[in-house]
Write a protein that holds these residues in place. Structure first.
Motif, mmCIF file in Angstrom:
data_model
loop_
_atom_site.group_PDB
_atom_site.id
_atom_site.type_symbol
_atom_site.label_atom_id
_atom_site.label_comp_id
_atom_site.label_asym_id
_atom_site.label_seq_id
_atom_site.Cartn_x
_atom_site.Cartn_y
_atom_site.Cartn_z
ATOM 1 N N CYS A 76 0.832 -1.210 0.000
ATOM 2 C CA CYS A 76 0.000 0.000 0.000
ATOM 3 C C CYS A 76 0.865 1.259 0.000
ATOM 4 N N THR A 77 0.324 2.311 -0.551
ATOM 5 C CA THR A 77 0.890 3.634 -0.312
ATOM 6 C C THR A 77 0.303 4.175 0.991
ATOM 7 N N VAL A 78 0.908 5.230 1.509
ATOM 8 C CA VAL A 78 0.385 5.837 2.730
ATOM 9 C C VAL A 78 -1.044 6.327 2.509
ATOM 10 N N GLY A 79 -1.309 6.896 1.333
ATOM 11 C CA GLY A 79 -2.650 7.371 1.032
ATOM 12 C C GLY A 79 -3.675 6.257 1.018
ATOM 13 N N GLU A 80 -3.331 5.146 0.379
ATOM 14 C CA GLU A 80 -4.241 4.004 0.335
ATOM 15 C C GLU A 80 -4.497 3.454 1.733
ATOM 16 N N PHE A 81 -3.441 3.405 2.532
ATOM 17 C CA PHE A 81 -3.578 2.919 3.899
ATOM 18 C C PHE A 81 -4.475 3.839 4.723
ATOM 19 N N ALA A 82 -4.282 5.152 4.576
ATOM 20 C CA ALA A 82 -5.099 6.117 5.312
ATOM 21 C C ALA A 82 -6.568 6.003 4.925
ATOM 22 N N VAL A 83 -6.844 5.871 3.632
ATOM 23 C CA VAL A 83 -8.227 5.715 3.175
ATOM 24 C C VAL A 83 -8.845 4.463 3.784
ATOM 25 N N SER A 84 -8.094 3.361 3.755
ATOM 26 C CA SER A 84 -8.588 2.099 4.307
ATOM 27 C C SER A 84 -8.896 2.228 5.793
ATOM 28 N N MET A 152 3.298 2.520 11.499
ATOM 29 C CA MET A 152 3.301 1.762 10.252
ATOM 30 C C MET A 152 3.370 2.689 9.045
ATOM 31 N N ALA A 153 2.745 3.872 9.143
ATOM 32 C CA ALA A 153 2.800 4.821 8.031
ATOM 33 C C ALA A 153 4.232 5.283 7.791
ATOM 34 N N VAL A 154 4.999 5.471 8.868
ATOM 35 C CA VAL A 154 6.410 5.841 8.723
ATOM 36 C C VAL A 154 7.174 4.730 8.004
ATOM 37 N N VAL A 155 6.904 3.485 8.381
ATOM 38 C CA VAL A 155 7.548 2.355 7.709
ATOM 39 C C VAL A 155 7.166 2.338 6.232
ATOM 40 N N MET A 156 5.919 2.645 5.940
ATOM 41 C CA MET A 156 5.447 2.627 4.556
ATOM 42 C C MET A 156 6.173 3.652 3.689
ATOM 43 N N LEU A 157 6.632 4.744 4.276
ATOM 44 C CA LEU A 157 7.390 5.734 3.516
ATOM 45 C C LEU A 157 8.687 5.147 2.975
ATOM 46 N N PHE A 158 9.228 4.161 3.702
ATOM 47 C CA PHE A 158 10.457 3.488 3.266
ATOM 48 C C PHE A 158 10.159 2.185 2.512
ATOM 49 N N GLY A 159 8.890 1.750 2.568
ATOM 50 C CA GLY A 159 8.487 0.507 1.931
ATOM 51 C C GLY A 159 8.284 -0.584 2.964
ATOM 52 N N VAL A 160 7.113 -1.209 2.930
ATOM 53 C CA VAL A 160 6.825 -2.297 3.860
ATOM 54 C C VAL A 160 7.429 -3.573 3.272
ATOM 55 N N THR A 161 8.621 -3.884 3.704
ATOM 56 C CA THR A 161 9.344 -5.062 3.234
ATOM 57 C C THR A 161 9.733 -5.915 4.423
ATOM 58 N N TYR A 162 10.166 -7.113 4.143
ATOM 59 C CA TYR A 162 10.617 -8.005 5.212
ATOM 60 C C TYR A 162 11.722 -7.338 6.025
ATOM 61 N N ARG A 163 12.698 -6.763 5.342
ATOM 62 C CA ARG A 163 13.823 -6.126 6.024
ATOM 63 C C ARG A 163 13.355 -4.960 6.889
ATOM 64 N N ASN A 164 12.532 -4.093 6.319
ATOM 65 C CA ASN A 164 12.088 -2.916 7.072
ATOM 66 C C ASN A 164 11.200 -3.289 8.252
ATOM 67 N N CYS A 165 10.415 -4.347 8.116
ATOM 68 C CA CYS A 165 9.602 -4.812 9.246
ATOM 69 C C CYS A 165 10.480 -5.366 10.362
ATOM 70 N N LEU A 166 11.561 -6.045 10.004
ATOM 71 C CA LEU A 166 12.503 -6.520 11.027
ATOM 72 C C LEU A 166 13.161 -5.341 11.741
ATOM 73 N N ILE A 167 13.535 -4.315 10.959
ATOM 74 C CA ILE A 167 14.118 -3.119 11.583
ATOM 75 C C ILE A 167 13.123 -2.483 12.541
ATOM 76 N N LEU A 168 11.857 -2.378 12.112
ATOM 77 C CA LEU A 168 10.815 -1.832 12.991
ATOM 78 C C LEU A 168 10.724 -2.637 14.281
#
Length: 392
Positions: A76-84, A152-168
Protein backbone atom coordinates in the motif's frame (compact mmCIF):
# COMPACT_ATOMS: atom_id res chain seq x y z
CA UNK A 1 10.84 -15.96 -0.57
CA UNK A 2 7.40 -16.46 -1.99
CA UNK A 3 4.26 -15.60 -0.10
CA UNK A 4 2.15 -18.57 0.88
CA UNK A 5 -1.60 -19.03 0.94
CA UNK A 6 -2.10 -15.57 -0.51
CA UNK A 7 -5.68 -16.12 -1.56
CA UNK A 8 -7.07 -17.36 1.73
CA UNK A 9 -9.22 -15.21 3.94
CA UNK A 10 -8.15 -15.79 7.51
CA UNK A 11 -11.57 -16.62 8.87
CA UNK A 12 -10.08 -17.92 12.12
CA UNK A 13 -8.88 -14.40 12.91
CA UNK A 14 -12.48 -13.18 12.64
CA UNK A 15 -13.47 -15.73 15.24
CA UNK A 16 -10.61 -14.74 17.53
CA UNK A 17 -11.59 -11.09 17.27
CA UNK A 18 -15.10 -11.92 18.46
CA UNK A 19 -13.66 -14.03 21.27
CA UNK A 20 -11.47 -11.11 22.37
CA UNK A 21 -14.45 -8.72 22.26
CA UNK A 22 -16.62 -11.06 24.31
CA UNK A 23 -13.82 -11.41 26.88
CA UNK A 24 -13.92 -7.65 27.37
CA UNK A 25 -17.73 -7.57 27.46
CA UNK A 26 -17.95 -10.30 30.11
CA UNK A 27 -15.20 -8.61 32.11
CA UNK A 28 -17.21 -5.38 32.23
CA UNK A 29 -20.59 -7.01 32.88
CA UNK A 30 -19.58 -9.74 35.31
CA UNK A 31 -16.36 -8.70 37.05
CA UNK A 32 -16.95 -5.02 37.77
CA UNK A 33 -19.02 -3.91 40.73
CA UNK A 34 -20.17 -0.51 39.50
CA UNK A 35 -23.28 -1.42 37.47
CA UNK A 36 -24.47 -3.81 40.20
CA UNK A 37 -23.89 -1.54 43.18
CA UNK A 38 -21.61 -4.02 44.98
CA UNK A 39 -18.95 -6.62 44.27
CA UNK A 40 -20.07 -9.42 41.99
CA UNK A 41 -18.44 -12.36 43.75
CA UNK A 42 -21.78 -13.18 45.40
CA UNK A 43 -23.78 -12.63 42.17
CA UNK A 44 -21.50 -14.72 39.94
CA UNK A 45 -19.45 -16.82 42.37
CA UNK A 46 -17.77 -18.92 39.65
CA UNK A 47 -17.93 -16.73 36.54
CA UNK A 48 -16.64 -13.78 38.55
CA UNK A 49 -13.21 -15.39 38.99
CA UNK A 50 -12.71 -16.02 35.28
CA UNK A 51 -14.23 -12.69 34.22
CA UNK A 52 -11.63 -10.77 36.25
CA UNK A 53 -9.09 -11.64 33.54
CA UNK A 54 -11.32 -10.63 30.64
CA UNK A 55 -9.47 -7.33 30.20
CA UNK A 56 -6.81 -9.39 28.45
CA UNK A 57 -9.09 -9.33 25.44
CA UNK A 58 -7.58 -5.89 24.75
CA UNK A 59 -4.07 -7.37 24.61
CA UNK A 60 -5.46 -10.06 22.32
CA UNK A 61 -6.82 -7.29 20.07
CA UNK A 62 -3.41 -5.64 19.89
CA UNK A 63 -1.75 -8.95 18.97
CA UNK A 64 -4.27 -9.50 16.17
CA UNK A 65 -3.87 -5.88 15.08
CA UNK A 66 -0.11 -6.25 14.65
CA UNK A 67 -0.72 -9.20 12.33
CA UNK A 68 -3.57 -7.68 10.34
CA UNK A 69 -2.23 -4.14 9.93
CA UNK A 70 1.10 -5.45 8.66
CA UNK A 71 -0.88 -7.59 6.22
CA UNK A 72 -3.06 -4.64 5.14
CA UNK A 73 -0.12 -2.24 4.75
CA UNK A 74 1.90 -4.55 2.51
CA UNK A 75 1.98 -3.11 -1.01
CA UNK A 76 0.00 0.00 0.00
CA UNK A 77 0.89 3.63 -0.31
CA UNK A 78 0.38 5.84 2.73
CA UNK A 79 -2.65 7.37 1.03
CA UNK A 80 -4.24 4.00 0.34
CA UNK A 81 -3.58 2.92 3.90
CA UNK A 82 -5.10 6.12 5.31
CA UNK A 83 -8.23 5.71 3.17
CA UNK A 84 -8.59 2.10 4.31
CA UNK A 85 -8.17 2.94 8.00
CA UNK A 86 -10.31 6.07 8.12
CA UNK A 87 -13.20 4.54 6.18
CA UNK A 88 -13.03 1.48 8.41
CA UNK A 89 -12.81 3.17 11.80
CA UNK A 90 -14.97 6.28 11.70
CA UNK A 91 -18.48 5.23 10.54
CA UNK A 92 -19.08 2.77 13.39
CA UNK A 93 -17.25 5.07 15.80
CA UNK A 94 -19.48 8.04 15.00
CA UNK A 95 -22.54 5.80 15.32
CA UNK A 96 -21.26 4.53 18.66
CA UNK A 97 -20.75 8.07 19.97
CA UNK A 98 -24.22 9.16 18.84
CA UNK A 99 -25.94 6.14 20.37
CA UNK A 100 -23.97 6.42 23.61
CA UNK A 101 -24.79 10.11 23.95
CA UNK A 102 -28.50 9.42 23.41
CA UNK A 103 -28.59 6.64 26.01
CA UNK A 104 -26.50 8.50 28.59
CA UNK A 105 -28.49 11.70 28.21
CA UNK A 106 -31.79 9.78 28.44
CA UNK A 107 -30.79 7.62 31.42
CA UNK A 108 -27.94 9.44 33.23
CA UNK A 109 -28.01 6.97 36.13
CA UNK A 110 -24.73 5.18 35.37
CA UNK A 111 -22.59 7.53 33.26
CA UNK A 112 -22.59 11.23 32.43
CA UNK A 113 -21.18 13.48 29.73
CA UNK A 114 -18.53 16.12 30.37
CA UNK A 115 -20.07 18.69 28.05
CA UNK A 116 -20.72 19.01 24.35
CA UNK A 117 -17.17 20.20 23.68
CA UNK A 118 -16.04 16.79 24.90
CA UNK A 119 -18.46 15.04 22.54
CA UNK A 120 -17.33 17.16 19.60
CA UNK A 121 -13.65 16.51 20.33
CA UNK A 122 -14.36 12.79 20.60
CA UNK A 123 -15.65 12.84 17.02
CA UNK A 124 -12.03 13.32 15.89
CA UNK A 125 -10.82 10.21 17.77
CA UNK A 126 -7.88 12.35 18.95
CA UNK A 127 -9.15 13.08 22.45
CA UNK A 128 -6.50 10.83 23.95
CA UNK A 129 -3.81 13.19 22.72
CA UNK A 130 -5.20 16.38 24.26
CA UNK A 131 -6.42 15.13 27.63
CA UNK A 132 -10.12 15.23 26.74
CA UNK A 133 -12.29 12.62 28.50
CA UNK A 134 -13.64 9.77 26.38
CA UNK A 135 -17.39 9.65 25.78
CA UNK A 136 -17.04 5.94 26.56
CA UNK A 137 -14.03 4.65 28.55
CA UNK A 138 -13.27 1.88 26.04
CA UNK A 139 -12.23 4.48 23.46
CA UNK A 140 -8.78 4.72 25.04
CA UNK A 141 -7.64 1.75 22.96
CA UNK A 142 -8.43 3.59 19.72
CA UNK A 143 -5.74 6.18 20.39
CA UNK A 144 -3.27 3.36 21.03
CA UNK A 145 -4.24 1.89 17.65
CA UNK A 146 -3.86 5.27 15.94
CA UNK A 147 -0.29 5.55 17.22
CA UNK A 148 0.43 2.10 15.82
CA UNK A 149 -0.99 3.18 12.46
CA UNK A 150 1.28 6.22 12.49
CA UNK A 151 4.28 3.99 13.17
CA UNK A 152 3.30 1.76 10.25
CA UNK A 153 2.80 4.82 8.03
CA UNK A 154 6.41 5.84 8.72
CA UNK A 155 7.55 2.36 7.71
CA UNK A 156 5.45 2.63 4.56
CA UNK A 157 7.39 5.73 3.52
CA UNK A 158 10.46 3.49 3.27
CA UNK A 159 8.49 0.51 1.93
CA UNK A 160 6.82 -2.30 3.86
CA UNK A 161 9.34 -5.06 3.23
CA UNK A 162 10.62 -8.01 5.21
CA UNK A 163 13.82 -6.13 6.02
CA UNK A 164 12.09 -2.92 7.07
CA UNK A 165 9.60 -4.81 9.25
CA UNK A 166 12.50 -6.52 11.03
CA UNK A 167 14.12 -3.12 11.58
CA UNK A 168 10.81 -1.83 12.99
CA UNK A 169 10.59 -4.80 15.37
CA UNK A 170 14.15 -4.21 16.59
CA UNK A 171 13.91 -0.44 17.00
CA UNK A 172 10.48 -0.60 18.64
CA UNK A 173 11.59 -3.34 21.04
CA UNK A 174 14.59 -1.26 22.11
CA UNK A 175 12.49 1.90 22.54
CA UNK A 176 9.81 0.08 24.56
CA UNK A 177 12.41 -1.61 26.77
CA UNK A 178 14.29 1.65 27.44
CA UNK A 179 11.29 3.98 27.75
CA UNK A 180 10.75 3.45 31.51
CA UNK A 181 14.42 4.30 32.17
CA UNK A 182 14.68 7.20 29.72
CA UNK A 183 11.56 8.83 31.17
CA UNK A 184 11.11 10.83 27.98
CA UNK A 185 7.38 11.49 27.47
CA UNK A 186 7.52 11.44 23.66
CA UNK A 187 9.42 8.14 23.57
CA UNK A 188 7.10 6.57 26.14
CA UNK A 189 4.00 7.81 24.31
CA UNK A 190 4.93 6.20 21.02
CA UNK A 191 6.93 3.22 22.27
CA UNK A 192 3.90 2.13 24.35
CA UNK A 193 5.94 -0.33 26.46
CA UNK A 194 2.85 -2.00 27.98
CA UNK A 195 1.38 -2.90 24.60
CA UNK A 196 4.33 -2.93 22.19
CA UNK A 197 5.10 -6.66 22.73
CA UNK A 198 1.69 -7.60 21.32
CA UNK A 199 1.91 -5.39 18.23
CA UNK A 200 5.49 -6.47 17.52
CA UNK A 201 4.71 -10.16 17.96
CA UNK A 202 1.74 -9.77 15.61
CA UNK A 203 4.04 -8.28 12.96
CA UNK A 204 6.51 -11.15 13.38
CA UNK A 205 3.73 -13.72 13.08
CA UNK A 206 2.58 -12.13 9.83
CA UNK A 207 6.13 -12.24 8.49
CA UNK A 208 6.12 -15.95 9.33
CA UNK A 209 2.99 -16.44 7.32
CA UNK A 210 4.21 -14.42 4.36
CA UNK A 211 7.85 -15.54 4.30
CA UNK A 212 7.88 -18.77 6.32
CA UNK A 213 9.10 -19.01 9.92
CA UNK A 214 12.78 -18.82 10.79
CA UNK A 215 14.98 -18.49 13.86
CA UNK A 216 14.98 -14.67 13.78
CA UNK A 217 11.19 -14.41 13.73
CA UNK A 218 10.78 -17.01 16.48
CA UNK A 219 13.35 -15.13 18.56
CA UNK A 220 11.32 -11.91 18.14
CA UNK A 221 8.10 -13.67 19.19
CA UNK A 222 9.66 -15.33 22.24
CA UNK A 223 11.29 -12.06 23.30
CA UNK A 224 7.94 -10.24 23.06
CA UNK A 225 6.21 -13.01 25.03
CA UNK A 226 8.76 -12.54 27.80
CA UNK A 227 8.50 -8.74 27.72
CA UNK A 228 4.70 -8.94 27.87
CA UNK A 229 4.97 -10.50 31.34
CA UNK A 230 6.53 -7.33 32.72
CA UNK A 231 3.28 -5.37 32.85
CA UNK A 232 0.78 -7.96 34.06
CA UNK A 233 0.77 -6.60 37.63
CA UNK A 234 0.36 -3.06 36.27
CA UNK A 235 -2.56 -4.07 34.06
CA UNK A 236 -4.25 -5.96 36.90
CA UNK A 237 -4.00 -2.90 39.14
CA UNK A 238 -5.20 -0.59 36.34
CA UNK A 239 -8.28 -2.67 35.61
CA UNK A 240 -9.28 -3.99 39.04
CA UNK A 241 -7.66 -1.58 41.47
CA UNK A 242 -4.41 -2.07 43.34
CA UNK A 243 -5.89 -4.03 46.24
CA UNK A 244 -7.77 -6.48 44.04
CA UNK A 245 -4.86 -6.69 41.61
CA UNK A 246 -2.44 -7.56 44.40
CA UNK A 247 -4.80 -10.22 45.73
CA UNK A 248 -5.29 -12.01 42.41
CA UNK A 249 -2.81 -14.61 41.14
CA UNK A 250 -1.01 -13.64 37.96
CA UNK A 251 -0.62 -17.14 36.52
CA UNK A 252 -4.06 -17.17 34.78
CA UNK A 253 -3.13 -13.95 32.96
CA UNK A 254 0.19 -15.44 31.92
CA UNK A 255 -1.51 -18.57 30.60
CA UNK A 256 -4.05 -16.50 28.65
CA UNK A 257 -1.26 -14.47 27.02
CA UNK A 258 0.62 -17.66 26.12
CA UNK A 259 -2.59 -19.11 24.66
CA UNK A 260 -3.15 -15.95 22.59
CA UNK A 261 0.39 -16.15 21.19
CA UNK A 262 -0.10 -19.83 20.45
CA UNK A 263 -3.36 -19.26 18.58
CA UNK A 264 -1.98 -16.45 16.42
CA UNK A 265 1.13 -18.56 15.82
CA UNK A 266 -1.03 -21.48 14.68
CA UNK A 267 -2.84 -19.17 12.25
CA UNK A 268 0.49 -17.88 10.96
CA UNK A 269 1.63 -21.45 10.31
CA UNK A 270 -1.59 -22.31 8.49
CA UNK A 271 -3.07 -24.64 11.10
CA UNK A 272 -6.54 -23.11 10.70
CA UNK A 273 -6.53 -22.43 6.97
CA UNK A 274 -9.27 -24.99 6.39
CA UNK A 275 -11.64 -23.07 8.64
CA UNK A 276 -13.71 -20.96 6.23
CA UNK A 277 -17.10 -20.88 7.96
CA UNK A 278 -19.11 -17.99 6.59
CA UNK A 279 -20.58 -17.04 9.95
CA UNK A 280 -17.07 -16.14 11.16
CA UNK A 281 -17.00 -13.30 8.65
CA UNK A 282 -20.14 -11.87 10.23
CA UNK A 283 -18.69 -12.47 13.68
CA UNK A 284 -15.60 -10.48 12.79
CA UNK A 285 -17.70 -7.65 11.37
CA UNK A 286 -19.62 -7.33 14.65
CA UNK A 287 -16.52 -7.05 16.79
CA UNK A 288 -15.69 -3.38 16.33
CA UNK A 289 -19.18 -1.90 16.79
CA UNK A 290 -19.81 -4.30 19.69
CA UNK A 291 -16.67 -3.07 21.42
CA UNK A 292 -17.63 0.56 20.86
CA UNK A 293 -21.14 0.41 22.31
CA UNK A 294 -21.11 -2.28 25.00
CA UNK A 295 -19.73 -0.41 28.03
CA UNK A 296 -21.73 2.70 28.89
CA UNK A 297 -24.88 1.54 27.10
CA UNK A 298 -24.76 -2.03 28.39
CA UNK A 299 -23.88 -1.01 31.94
CA UNK A 300 -26.68 1.57 31.96
CA UNK A 301 -29.14 -1.20 31.08
CA UNK A 302 -27.70 -3.51 33.75
CA UNK A 303 -27.85 -0.73 36.34
CA UNK A 304 -31.44 0.10 35.39
CA UNK A 305 -32.82 -3.46 35.42
CA UNK A 306 -30.58 -5.13 38.02
CA UNK A 307 -33.38 -5.36 40.60
CA UNK A 308 -36.01 -6.58 38.09
CA UNK A 309 -34.28 -9.36 36.13
CA UNK A 310 -32.11 -12.23 37.46
CA UNK A 311 -28.45 -11.33 37.00
CA UNK A 312 -27.41 -14.18 34.64
CA UNK A 313 -30.47 -13.58 32.46
CA UNK A 314 -29.85 -9.83 32.45
CA UNK A 315 -26.21 -10.27 31.34
CA UNK A 316 -27.26 -12.68 28.59
CA UNK A 317 -30.03 -10.36 27.37
CA UNK A 318 -27.87 -7.23 27.38
CA UNK A 319 -25.06 -9.06 25.57
CA UNK A 320 -27.50 -10.33 22.94
CA UNK A 321 -28.93 -6.83 22.53
CA UNK A 322 -25.46 -5.37 22.08
CA UNK A 323 -24.64 -7.98 19.43
CA UNK A 324 -27.89 -7.24 17.58
CA UNK A 325 -27.23 -3.50 17.75
CA UNK A 326 -23.68 -4.04 16.52
CA UNK A 327 -25.05 -5.96 13.53
CA UNK A 328 -27.46 -3.10 12.72
CA UNK A 329 -24.63 -0.55 12.95
CA UNK A 330 -22.52 -2.70 10.65
CA UNK A 331 -25.22 -3.22 8.02
CA UNK A 332 -26.97 0.16 8.10
CA UNK A 333 -24.12 2.56 8.87
CA UNK A 334 -20.65 1.05 8.75
CA UNK A 335 -20.90 -0.58 5.33
CA UNK A 336 -22.69 2.16 3.33
CA UNK A 337 -20.94 5.11 5.00
CA UNK A 338 -17.58 3.35 4.83
CA UNK A 339 -18.05 2.75 1.11
CA UNK A 340 -18.98 6.40 0.56
CA UNK A 341 -15.96 7.61 2.54
CA UNK A 342 -13.61 5.35 0.56
CA UNK A 343 -15.01 6.57 -2.75
CA UNK A 344 -14.89 10.23 -1.69
CA UNK A 345 -11.36 10.09 -0.29
CA UNK A 346 -10.01 8.17 -3.29
CA UNK A 347 -11.58 10.73 -5.60
CA UNK A 348 -9.89 13.48 -3.60
CA UNK A 349 -6.52 11.72 -3.87
CA UNK A 350 -7.00 11.29 -7.61
CA UNK A 351 -7.83 15.00 -7.96
CA UNK A 352 -4.61 15.91 -6.15
CA UNK A 353 -2.61 13.63 -8.43
CA UNK A 354 -4.21 15.11 -11.54
CA UNK A 355 -3.30 18.63 -10.43
CA UNK A 356 0.22 17.82 -9.27
CA UNK A 357 1.41 15.53 -12.08
CA UNK A 358 0.95 17.97 -15.02
CA UNK A 359 2.89 20.66 -13.16
CA UNK A 360 5.81 18.33 -12.63
CA UNK A 361 5.82 17.27 -16.27
CA UNK A 362 5.00 20.65 -17.82
CA UNK A 363 8.56 21.42 -18.88
CA UNK A 364 9.29 17.88 -20.01
CA UNK A 365 9.13 16.51 -23.48
CA UNK A 366 5.73 15.27 -24.55
CA UNK A 367 7.29 11.93 -25.50
CA UNK A 368 6.09 8.98 -23.44
CA UNK A 369 8.24 8.39 -20.39
CA UNK A 370 9.51 4.98 -19.40
CA UNK A 371 8.60 3.76 -15.93
CA UNK A 372 10.93 4.84 -13.18
CA UNK A 373 12.71 2.35 -10.98
CA UNK A 374 10.44 3.22 -8.07
CA UNK A 375 7.33 2.68 -10.18
CA UNK A 376 8.61 -0.68 -11.32
CA UNK A 377 9.48 -1.67 -7.78
CA UNK A 378 6.01 -0.71 -6.60
CA UNK A 379 4.31 -2.67 -9.38
CA UNK A 380 6.47 -5.73 -8.71
CA UNK A 381 5.63 -5.87 -5.01
CA UNK A 382 3.72 -8.96 -3.93
CA UNK A 383 0.09 -8.04 -3.41
CA UNK A 384 -1.21 -8.37 0.15
CA UNK A 385 -3.84 -10.76 1.34
CA UNK A 386 -7.41 -9.70 0.62
CA UNK A 387 -7.92 -6.47 2.51
CA UNK A 388 -11.48 -7.27 3.47
CA UNK A 389 -10.21 -8.23 6.93
CA UNK A 390 -9.70 -5.19 9.07
CA UNK A 391 -8.49 -4.63 12.59
CA UNK A 392 -10.12 -2.92 15.49
Amino acid sequence: MAERRSGNRLAALDGLRLLAALMVVIYHYVALARPWGHTTDTIFPTAHMAAQYGWLGVEFFFLISGFVICMSAWGCTVGEFAVSRLSRLFPAYWAGILLTVVVVKTWPEFASLHGWDTVITNLTMLQGGNDTPDVDPVYWTLFVELKFYLIMAVVMLFGVTYRNCLILCGVWTAAAALAPVLETPLVTEFAMPQYAPFFIAGIAFYLMRRHRPNAILWAIVILQLLLAQRYIDYRLATNLGKAAGDALPTWPARLIIIAAFALIGAIALGAFDRIQWKWLTTAGALTYPLYLIHLNIGMTLIHHYRDQIPAPVLVAEVTALMLATAWLIHRLIERPLGKWLRTTMRRGIDDVRQHVTPRRGHARSAAPQSPTASDTAHNDRPQPHARTFESV
